[in-house]
Design a protein around this motif. Structure first.
Motif, PDB file in Angstrom:
ATOM      1  N   GLY A 229      -6.155  21.496  -5.381  1.00 12.67           N
ATOM      2  CA  GLY A 229      -5.626  21.495  -3.752  1.00 12.67           C
ATOM      3  C   GLY A 229      -4.356  20.333  -3.542  1.00 12.67           C
ATOM      4  N   PHE A 230      -4.246  19.914  -4.525  1.00 16.26           N
ATOM      5  CA  PHE A 230      -2.833  18.419  -4.914  1.00 16.26           C
ATOM      6  C   PHE A 230      -1.588  19.635  -5.866  1.00 16.26           C
ATOM      7  CE2 PHE A 230      -6.178  16.050  -5.214  1.00 16.26           C
ATOM      8  CZ  PHE A 230      -6.228  14.973  -4.046  1.00 16.26           C
ATOM      9  N   ARG A 231      -1.074  20.009  -5.044  1.00 15.35           N
ATOM     10  CA  ARG A 231       0.259  20.355  -5.307  1.00 15.35           C
ATOM     11  C   ARG A 231       1.459  20.399  -7.073  1.00 15.35           C
ATOM     12  NH1 ARG A 231       2.507  17.561  -0.672  1.00 15.35           N
ATOM     13  NH2 ARG A 231       3.747  15.471  -2.204  1.00 15.35           N
TER      14      ARG A 231
ATOM     15  N   PHE B 267      -3.588  13.518 -10.559  1.00 15.58           N
ATOM     16  CA  PHE B 267      -3.688  11.417 -11.069  1.00 15.58           C
ATOM     17  C   PHE B 267      -3.610  10.815 -10.178  1.00 15.58           C
ATOM     18  CE2 PHE B 267      -3.708  15.493 -15.179  1.00 15.58           C
ATOM     19  CZ  PHE B 267      -5.145  14.337 -15.219  1.00 15.58           C
ATOM     20  N   GLY B 268      -2.281  10.861  -9.742  1.00 12.57           N
ATOM     21  CA  GLY B 268      -1.518   9.937  -9.085  1.00 12.57           C
ATOM     22  C   GLY B 268      -2.635   9.521  -7.856  1.00 12.57           C
ATOM     23  N   HIS B 269      -3.826  10.173  -7.464  1.00 13.70           N
ATOM     24  CA  HIS B 269      -4.804   9.738  -6.585  1.00 13.70           C
ATOM     25  C   HIS B 269      -5.709   9.474  -6.575  1.00 13.70           C
ATOM     26  CE1 HIS B 269      -2.016  12.006  -4.064  1.00 13.70           C
ATOM     27  NE2 HIS B 269      -2.923  11.014  -2.424  1.00 13.70           N
ATOM     28  N   LEU B 270      -6.661  10.156  -8.977  1.00 19.30           N
ATOM     29  CA  LEU B 270      -7.716  10.100  -9.514  1.00 19.30           C
ATOM     30  C   LEU B 270      -8.126   8.724 -10.109  1.00 19.30           C
ATOM     31  CD1 LEU B 270     -10.244  11.020  -9.857  1.00 19.30           C
ATOM     32  CD2 LEU B 270      -9.135  11.895 -12.323  1.00 19.30           C
ATOM     33  N   GLY B 271      -6.792   7.755 -10.252  1.00 16.47           N
ATOM     34  CA  GLY B 271      -6.099   6.643 -11.214  1.00 16.47           C
ATOM     35  C   GLY B 271      -7.393   5.872 -10.345  1.00 16.47           C
ATOM     36  N   MET B 272      -6.916   5.346  -9.984  1.00 17.13           N
ATOM     37  CA  MET B 272      -7.475   4.080  -9.148  1.00 17.13           C
ATOM     38  C   MET B 272      -8.193   4.197  -8.781  1.00 17.13           C
ATOM     39  SD  MET B 272      -5.067   1.687  -9.371  1.00 17.13           S
ATOM     40  CE  MET B 272      -6.729   0.383  -8.925  1.00 17.13           C
ATOM     41  N   PRO B 273      -9.269   5.167  -7.767  1.00 17.59           N
ATOM     42  CA  PRO B 273     -10.854   5.369  -8.287  1.00 17.59           C
ATOM     43  C   PRO B 273     -11.555   5.436  -8.928  1.00 17.59           C
ATOM     44  CG  PRO B 273      -9.525   6.895  -6.564  1.00 17.59           C
ATOM     45  CD  PRO B 273      -8.812   6.417  -7.474  1.00 17.59           C
TER      46      PRO B 273
ATOM     47  N   TRP C 154     -13.875  12.615  -3.294  1.00 17.70           N
ATOM     48  CA  TRP C 154     -12.328  13.073  -2.451  1.00 17.70           C
ATOM     49  C   TRP C 154     -11.566  13.980  -2.890  1.00 17.70           C
ATOM     50  CZ3 TRP C 154      -7.382  11.874  -2.268  1.00 17.70           C
ATOM     51  CH2 TRP C 154      -7.018  12.424  -1.775  1.00 17.70           C
ATOM     52  N   VAL C 155     -11.379  13.280  -4.522  1.00 22.71           N
ATOM     53  CA  VAL C 155     -10.317  14.562  -5.700  1.00 22.71           C
ATOM     54  C   VAL C 155     -10.350  15.380  -5.428  1.00 22.71           C
ATOM     55  CG1 VAL C 155      -8.902  13.890  -7.835  1.00 22.71           C
ATOM     56  CG2 VAL C 155      -8.754  11.789  -6.045  1.00 22.71           C
ATOM     57  N   PHE C 156     -11.994  15.598  -6.102  1.00 20.28           N
ATOM     58  CA  PHE C 156     -12.968  16.736  -6.627  1.00 20.28           C
ATOM     59  C   PHE C 156     -13.064  17.882  -5.699  1.00 20.28           C
ATOM     60  CE2 PHE C 156     -12.181  13.921 -10.174  1.00 20.28           C
ATOM     61  CZ  PHE C 156     -11.464  14.737 -10.789  1.00 20.28           C
ATOM     62  N   TYR C 157     -13.871  17.714  -4.422  1.00 21.58           N
ATOM     63  CA  TYR C 157     -13.721  18.127  -3.330  1.00 21.58           C
ATOM     64  C   TYR C 157     -12.993  18.636  -2.384  1.00 21.58           C
ATOM     65  CZ  TYR C 157     -18.091  19.456  -1.146  1.00 21.58           C
ATOM     66  OH  TYR C 157     -19.183  20.569   0.464  1.00 21.58           O
ATOM     67  N   PRO C 158     -13.158  19.564  -2.014  1.00 27.12           N
ATOM     68  CA  PRO C 158     -12.291  20.240  -1.205  1.00 27.12           C
ATOM     69  C   PRO C 158     -12.936  20.496   0.008  1.00 27.12           C
ATOM     70  CG  PRO C 158     -13.627  22.314  -1.969  1.00 27.12           C
ATOM     71  CD  PRO C 158     -13.394  20.840  -2.917  1.00 27.12           C
ATOM     72  N   SER C 159     -12.009  19.478   1.002  1.00 28.96           N
ATOM     73  CA  SER C 159     -12.573  19.883   2.401  1.00 28.96           C
ATOM     74  C   SER C 159     -13.000  21.069   3.040  1.00 28.96           C
ATOM     75  CB  SER C 159     -11.280  19.523   3.478  1.00 28.96           C
ATOM     76  OG  SER C 159     -11.306  19.430   4.680  1.00 28.96           O
TER      77      SER C 159
END
Length: 252
Positions: free
Chosen positions: A110-112, A118-124, A167-172
């Motif tokens: 779902g990310f562009r 990876f920018g959203h996945l890294g810190m979690p 949240w990163v892997f589970y689509p809304s």
């Protein structure tokens, strides 16, 4: 047992390096793929040309209203501009669809782009890893106050990290936002509980192994050393001292 220690060090090193790499992996990816950049550039060029042609049409009408050009000149120039605008509009729509299609192909969960993913996945991932590490420290810590502090930080890290990993892997889904957030929170709490009970189970296994090794050591000290290395006249004193030390350990 050296190979076990070596394997453990290698496994821990791989996990640490993996967490570090995931945290910074997005830096090495472009914002958009080359094909998406080319498609966007082609669309923008054609669309800009369409906009310019549209501006020319508006300018012609403005000049006509100000009596700067005659009606004949207006109609003559419009006849050349209208087909151009129609062609550019059709071409712009086609290129826009191609650009959107390529952009959709580049999406990751779902990310562009991979970079944003990876920018959203890294810190979690980092927060989750630190939460797991603090959980392991919690089982090792003997001081009651620091056990509570360590467990608190571990739970915070795990719930926060797992929330955003999910949240990163589970689509809304097609549900209200509050229900979606509650669902992710429940998943993250469940993951934290699984990590806690798994850690406790592993700790108990390690304690069982430690007890077995301790019993073997005590058996060796009690029987083998007494029989092989302590003279008969000194054995009573040896056993008395040995039991005294054991009693001291039991009181701690």
């Amino acid at each position: 047992m050296k190979w076990i220690q070596t394997t453990r060090i290698i496994a821990i090193s791989v996990i640490i390096i993996g967490v570090f790499i995931v945290a910074f992996l997005g830096v090495f990816f472009p914002k958009k793929s080359e094909s998406a950049i080319k498609a966007q550039k082609a669309y923008i060029e054609v669309d800009d040309a369409r906009i310019e042609s549209d501006k020319k049409i508006k300018l012609l009408f403005a000049q006509y209203n100000e009596n700067k050009i005659t009606e004949g000149e207006l109609l003559s120039k419009i006849k050349t501009q209208i087909p151009l605008i129609l062609n550019l509009s059709k071409e712009s729509e086609v290129l826009k669809k191609e650009y959107k299609s390529i952009s959709n192909e580049d999406k990751v969960f779902g990310f562009r782009s991979v970079k944003i993913f990876f920018g959203h996945l890294g810190m979690p991932i980092v927060a989750t890893a630190l939460g797991v590490y603090l959980l392991l420290l919690f089982f090792k810590e003997e001081d009651l106050f620091f056990r509570k502090v360590t467990l608190s930080f571990s739970i915070v890290g795990l719930i926060t990290g797992l929330f955003y990993v999910i949240w990163v892997f589970y689509p809304s889904p097609d549900i209200p936002d509050w229900a979606y957030i509650l669902l992710l929170l429940l998943f993250s709490i469940l993951g934290t509980l699984v990590a806690y009970f798994t850690g406790r189970y592993m700790y108990k296994l390690s304690q069982i192994d430690l007890v077995v090794k301790t019993q073997n050591l005590l058996s060796y000290i009690t029987f083998d050393i007494k029989r092989k290395y302590i003279s008969k006249q000194d054995r009573q004193e040896y056993i008395s001292d040995y039991l005294g030390e054991i009693e001291k350990l039991s009181k701690k």
